[in-house]
Design an enzyme around this catalytic site. Structure first.
Site, mmCIF file in Angstrom:
data_model
loop_
_atom_site.group_PDB
_atom_site.id
_atom_site.type_symbol
_atom_site.label_atom_id
_atom_site.label_comp_id
_atom_site.label_asym_id
_atom_site.label_seq_id
_atom_site.Cartn_x
_atom_site.Cartn_y
_atom_site.Cartn_z
ATOM 1 N N CYS A 1 10.132 2.086 4.630
ATOM 2 C CA CYS A 1 10.037 1.062 5.658
ATOM 3 C C CYS A 1 10.001 1.651 7.053
ATOM 4 O O CYS A 1 10.075 2.853 7.251
ATOM 5 C CB CYS A 1 11.215 0.098 5.545
ATOM 6 S SG CYS A 1 12.808 0.906 5.725
ATOM 7 N N ASN B 1 16.027 1.882 7.315
ATOM 8 C CA ASN B 1 14.982 2.774 6.808
ATOM 9 C C ASN B 1 15.680 3.920 6.092
ATOM 10 O O ASN B 1 16.473 4.635 6.696
ATOM 11 C CB ASN B 1 14.121 3.313 7.957
ATOM 12 C CG ASN B 1 13.096 4.327 7.492
ATOM 13 O OD1 ASN B 1 12.709 4.336 6.329
ATOM 14 N ND2 ASN B 1 12.657 5.186 8.393
#
Length: 468
Positions: free
Chosen positions: A12, A112
């Site tokens: 991500c 992330n």
């Protein structure tokens, strides 16, 4: 970039804004520039100083955030997320940012990376009464924060972060402040910028450029930034001398116009190509790169060897996401839809094909076949990274070990399987030297290449990747 087909995907990207009246709109543009880091889901949480509001969904940024939706997102601070489903799988409930409400206030999390002790922590928390609403490892942090015995949110967050193992770049938004945290090894990129009096945080610096923000610095490993009405403060929640940025960020995850630790990604990839020319000199007529992430390395190889660089492969930019499928037959169909060989460039030529990596080998085999069907007399494959022999535990979807072609096959065996006339991988030392121009491999995580990981890997995580 053929990451979606090859099964090598970044989990991500995160983006955050503090102190700007158009925070949601800025976050939209920031996420759009980070779309390459995840295409399965996206979300934005905004704060108006009194409450948090979330909009999220499965799909691309432009699909979820229509003009009508953006009109309703009002606030002076926001965090956003684009996601590729690895740990926890897909589903709306796992799309981030995750938003939590309690009697003491609300909390939004965007993450992330990947926690290697997530299952261990979940088990501990569940025995203490926690009930998880998602299968994402990101939710673990929220439970740890709320179960902390400290009275101040800053201390709660620092205490919770100290329990985590693995890779994480976190954005934590409350009604009153934005907190930013990076794991003690700095495995994921995360940077800070300013836009007038506002502050901006993003996974990649290319997101700053699109909104006109001015880069300030990278977030330090083990650092917690706290941004609120009083300004910005920095504290260390952990200290670690072994900084280990993921080498794959330079190889192809990050956009070529991004800078990581002051190093331009395009320049690093071009230098990898030049180093390949030293390690793998080949007599050929033309050099071509596999679009998009291998173009920079192909240009470097061509410059160093004097062999002309040509667009021997063309990427169809208008193919939808239907090719993101799990079966090998559909992956191969995806390659056919995604790439075409240019017969006028490669016919009758000895071709050097530059690519960034080989995972399963199916994509490389198909591309070699495309070039030979287009009339290439020889196809020499050079890879701007070492062989990927081991899974990644930190948020990159490298398949299980048994699916990695280099885990149990020699370079010659791989060459035969993909049908190339020759095959060369860049050495680990050559790769790191191309990035930082120093000897040795310190400062990078090379776990997928060497099997040496910067953190402890928990047994249940090992079992998942080695036996799935």
């Amino acid at each position: 970039m053929l990451a979606e087909i090859k099964g090598l995907n970044e989990e991500c990207g995160v983006f955050g804004v503090w102190g700007h009246p158009d925070s949601a709109q800025l976050t939209y543009y920031g996420l759009h520039s980070l779309q390459h880091r995840g295409q399965e889901g996206t979300g934005i949480v905004v704060s108006n100083g009194e409450k948090l509001r979330v909009v999220k969904g499965e799909g691309l940024v432009s699909e979820i955030f229509t003009a009508n939706v953006m009109e309703e997102l009002k606030g002076t601070s926001a965090v956003g997320h684009v996601r590729y489903a690895t740990a926890g799988g897909g589903g709306y409930e796992n799309v981030q940012p995750l938003l939590f409400h309690s009697q003491t206030g609300s909390l939004a999390l965007a993450h992330n990376g990947n926690l290697v002790n997530a299952n261990y922590l979940k088990h501990q928390l569940e025995t203490q009464g926690s009930i998880f609403q998602t299968s994402s490892d990101t939710e673990v942090l929220a439970h740890l924060i709320r179960r902390s015995g400290f009275s101040q949110i800053k201390d709660q967050v620092k205490n919770a972060l100290s329990m985590l193992k693995g890779a994480y770049a976190y954005l934590i938004l409350t009604e009153n402040e934005l907190m930013v945290a990076l794991d003690p090894h700095g495995l994921r990129p995360l940077s800070l910028a300013c836009l007038g009096d506002a502050y901006v945080v993003a996974s990649e610096t290319c997101a700053f450029d699109v909104i006109g923000a001015e880069y300030i610095r990278d977030i330090r490993p083990g650092e917690l930034l706290i941004i609120n009405k009083d300004g910005i403060t920095s504290e260390q929640f952990a200290f670690n001398s072994t900084k280990s940025i993921c080498a794959m960020e330079y190889i192809y995850f990050s956009r070529p116009d991004s800078n990581i630790q002051g190093i331009n990604v395009h320049t690093a990839r071009k230098n990898m190509g030049k180093r390949l020319a030293v390690e793998a000199p080949i007599e050929a007529d033309v050099v071509t790169g596999v679009p998009d992430s291998s173009i920079s390395a192909a240009i470097g190889y061509a410059e160093a060897t004097g062999i002309p660089y040509e667009m021997g492969l063309i990427k169809n930019k208008y193919v939808g996401r239907t090719f993101i499928q799990p079966t090998q037959s559909l992956r191969e169909q995806g390659v056919k839809m995604k790439l075409s060989a240019v017969r006028g460039v490669v016919e009758g030529k000895r071709v050097v094909m530059v690519d960034d990596s080989i995972v399963r080998g199916t994509t490389s085999r198909r591309i070699v076949r495309l070039l030979k069907e287009a009339g290439a007399t020889e196809v020499h494959v050079v890879i701007s990274s070492p062989p990927i022999k081991n899974p990644c535990f930190y948020g990159i979807d490298t398949s299980s070990k048994e699916e990695l072609i280099a885990s149990d096959k020699s370079v010659e065996e791989i060459r035969q399987l993909i049908g190339a006339d020759s095959l060369t991988f860049l050495s680990a030392e050559g790769m790191v030297g191309a990035i930082v121009k120093t000897e040795g491999t310190n400062g990078f995580c090379l776990g997928c290449f060497t099997g040496n990981y910067p953190t402890e890997i928990y047994p249940d995580t090992l079992q998942y990747y080695y036996q799935k």
